[in-house]
Scaffold this active site. Structure first.
Site, short mmCIF file in Angstrom:
data_model
loop_
_atom_site.label_atom_id
_atom_site.label_comp_id
_atom_site.label_asym_id
_atom_site.label_seq_id
_atom_site.Cartn_x
_atom_site.Cartn_y
_atom_site.Cartn_z
N PHE A 118 -44.60 33.09 27.54
CA PHE A 118 -43.81 31.95 27.09
C PHE A 118 -42.46 31.85 27.80
CE2 PHE A 118 -41.73 35.14 24.48
CZ PHE A 118 -40.46 34.64 24.24
N LYS A 119 -42.00 32.95 28.39
CA LYS A 119 -40.70 32.92 29.07
C LYS A 119 -40.69 31.92 30.23
CE LYS A 119 -39.22 36.31 26.45
NZ LYS A 119 -38.86 37.65 26.86
#
Length: 481
Positions: A118-119
Site C-alpha cells: 500500500f505504500k
C-alpha cells in the site's frame, strides 16, 4: 493553506515549504492550520467524478489535494495526479478496487503498485511531487534533495522504486538488519541505481526511526546536506493516503448519508491517521479500527489511555514484520487534535515525558473519552496464531489469499463490524511478500508476479551499520553527490 507544528510552531509555511522538510524545526509534525470541510453536495460531486471520469481516481486525488496545496498551479497538480495514478502503474484503472469478502466485510486493494504494498499509493505521488518541486527551485536551475528514511519492510522498497533515477534525489534508507522478509530485503537490496543507498542497522525499526528523527533534529546538518524524508512524518505522504478512504467510501456507501467503518493494520499510525484526516474533513466514517499485532502499543492506548513505548529488547519479532513497531511516530498528530491542538501540552508529552518515563497517561484527562466518542477510534490485537487461522479461514471459505498484516486487520475487523454498515479492511501487501507465513498457514506458495521471479538470487547492494546516528551521518556525507 498554511501549516503548523504539533509542538507549537506558528502556521506560516505552505505546502511546498514542508514537502521537502519532513519534521518541523521544533521537532513536531506538520498539520494544516484547519482541516477543510466537505459537505454532502461535494461528496456527491466527487462520487460522480470518481465513477464517471476516465481517470476517476487521479481526478479525485486532484480534488482532495487541491484543498491543501495552493502553491502548485492547478493544472500542474492535476497533471502530476494523472501521471501518478494510471492503470500502467497500478495494474487496473480502478486503482483501489473493493472486493467483497463476507457479510458486511470488504477488502480495499491497495497493493497493485510497483512494489506490491500500500505504500506505493503515496510514494509514487511523492516521487513526482519531489521531482516537480526540485526542478523549479533555484530559478529553474534545480536543487538536490537527500532523502533519509526508515523502513520496517514496505516503505523502503516503495520509496526506492518511486525515486530511482529521479533527477536531483538521493535516497538513504535505513532498515532493521535481518528483520524484514526475504522478499522485502530482495526488493530493496537488489536495486543497483546509483542514487539508492540501503543501510541495514543493527537494531529494530524503532532504532532506525530514532536515527532519522535525530538527524532531522540536527538543523545545521539537515540544512547543509538538504535532508528530507519520505516516512509518514512527511505530511505530503499522509495526505496522499487520505484519497483512498474517499475512494473506498464511494465504492461501498449507497449515498452520502450512509456511514462506513475502516479497519487499518497499524504500527506507525500513519495509515490510520490519514483516515482520521478524512473523517475530520467530513467523510462519514463511523469507526476507525486500529489493528495491531503483538506489538500492541496503540491497542493499549485506545483501551487504557496509556501510551507506553517499548525498547528494542521488548519489541517482538513477528510474522507481520512491517508492524513490529513500538513507537508510533505519527501518533503525535492525533494526540495534538485530541488535546485541542495544544502545542505546549503535546510538546511536553512527546518530548519531556516520553524521554523521561517512556510513557504518558491520558486515562484521567478529560479529553481521552473523545478518542472513541468524537473521533471514532477503537482497537484490537492479533497474534501469530490468529493470523494463521485468519489466512487459512479466508482461503478455505472465500478462495482469498491475504498477507499476514491484512489478516491482522480482518481478524480485528470481525470484532467490530455492525449489521447494515460496511466495514472496509485496508489491504497492506500482496501475500508473496511474506511467503514463509503463507506456506505455514496453507502449505503452498502464493503466486509471484513474473517481474519478481528469482529476485532473492539477484546481487545485493547494502551496507550494514551500527545503531549509531553519527555512523549514518558519516555515510551520507561520503555519498552525497
Amino acid at each position: 493553506m498554511k501549516y503548523l507544528s504539533t509542538r507549537g510552531e506558528a502556521a506560516n509555511k505552505r505546502f511546498c515549504d514542508i514537502l521537502l522538510e519532513g519534521l518541523a524545526p521544533d521537532g513536531g509534525l506538520y498539520l494544516p492550520e484547519t482541516y477543510p470541510r466537505v459537505d454532502a453536495a461535494t461528496l456527491a460531486r466527487w462520487r460522480d467524478l470518481y465513477h464517471r471520469s476516465p481517470q476517476g481516481y487521479a481526478d479525485l486525488a486532484f480534488e482532495i489535494l487541491s484543498l491543501y496545496i495552493d502553491d502548485i498551479p492547478a493544472e500542474d497538480l492535476r497533471a502530476i495526479c494523472r501521471k501518478t495514478y494510471t492503470a500502467e502503474v497500478f495494474g487496473t484503472g480502478e486503482i483501489v478496487p473493493l472486493r467483497h469478502v463476507e457479510d458486511g466485510l470488504w477488502l480495499e486493494a491497495l497493493s497493485n503498485g510497483p512494489t506490491l504494498a500500500f505504500k506505493d499509493m503515496a510514494m509514487q505521488l511523492l516521487g513526482n511531487l519531489f521531482e516537480y518541486e526540485l526542478a523549479r527551485r533555484n530559478g529553474g536551475r534545480g536543487e538536490q534533495l537527500n532523502i533519509l528514511g526508515a523502513t520496517s519492510g514496505d516503505t523502503g522498497s516503495a520509496a526506492e522504486y518511486a525515486m530511482r533515477g529521479k533527477k536531483g534525489v538521493n535516497v538513504f534508507m535505513t532498515s532493521p538488519h535481518g528483520r524484514m522478509s526475504p522478499f522485502q530485503q530482495a526488493q530493496m537490496f537488489s536495486l543497483q541505481d546509483a542514487n539508492i543507498h540501503n543501510l541495514a542497522i543493527q537494531g529494530v525499526f524503532d532504532d532506525c526511526q530514532d536515527i532519522v528523527k535525530a538527524v532531522s533534529n540536527d538543523l545545521d546538518f539537515k540544512r547543509k546536506y538538504k535532508i528530507g524524508t519520505v516516512n509518514s512524518i512527511n505530511w505530503a505522504r499522509l495526505l496522499a493516503q487520505v484519497v483512498y478512504y474517499f475512494a473506498g467510501y464511494f465504492q461501498s456507501a449507497k449515498n452520502e448519508s450512509e456511514k462506513v467503518s475502516f479497519t487499518v493494520p497499524s504500527g506507525n499510525f500513519g495509515n490510520v491517521c490519514a483516515g482520521h484526516v478524512a473523517r475530520m474533513m467530513g467523510l462519514p466514517i463511523a469507526k476507525l479500527v486500529v489493528a495491531t499485532n503483538e506489538n500492541d502499543v496503540l491497542d493499549e492506548f485506545f483501551r487504557t489511555g496509556v501510551y507506553r513505548v517499548r525498547g528494542s529488547a521488548d519489541t517482538h519479532e513477528t510474522s507481520s514484520p512491517s508492524m513490529d513497531i513500538s513507537k508510533a511516530s505519527n501518533f503525535e498528530r492525533f494526540i495534538f487534535d485530541l488535546l485541542g491542538r495544544d502545542g505546549a501540552k503535546t510538546r511536553a508529552l512527546f518530548g519531556e515525558q516520553l524521554n523521561k518515563a517512556g510513557a504518558f497517561d491520558l486515562s484521567q484527562d478529560a479529553a481521552f473519552p473523545a478518542a472513541k466518542a468524537k473521533y471514532g477510534f477503537v482497537s484490537g490485537k492479533s497474534t501469530h496464531a490468529d493470523r494463521l487461522r485468519t489466512i487459512r479461514d479466508n482461503w478455505e471459505q472465500h478462495g482469498l489469499m491475504i498477507d499476514p498484516h491484512t489478516a491482522d486487520g480482518v481478524k480485528v475487523a470481525r470484532q467490530f463490524r455492525e449489521a447494515g454498515q460496511p466495514m472496509i479492511v485496508l489491504e497492506t501487501a500482496l501475500p508473496i511478500k511474506f511467503a514463509d507465513t503463507l506456506v505455514e498457514a496453507l502449505g503452498r506458495e502464493p503466486e509471484r508476479p513474473a517481474k519478481f521471479a528469482g529476485i532473492e538470487q539477484l546481487p545485493k547492494r547494502v551496507t550494514v551499520l551500527d545503531k549509531d546516528v553519527q555512523a549514518v551521518k558519516d555515510y551520507i556525507v561520503r555519498h552525497v553527490a
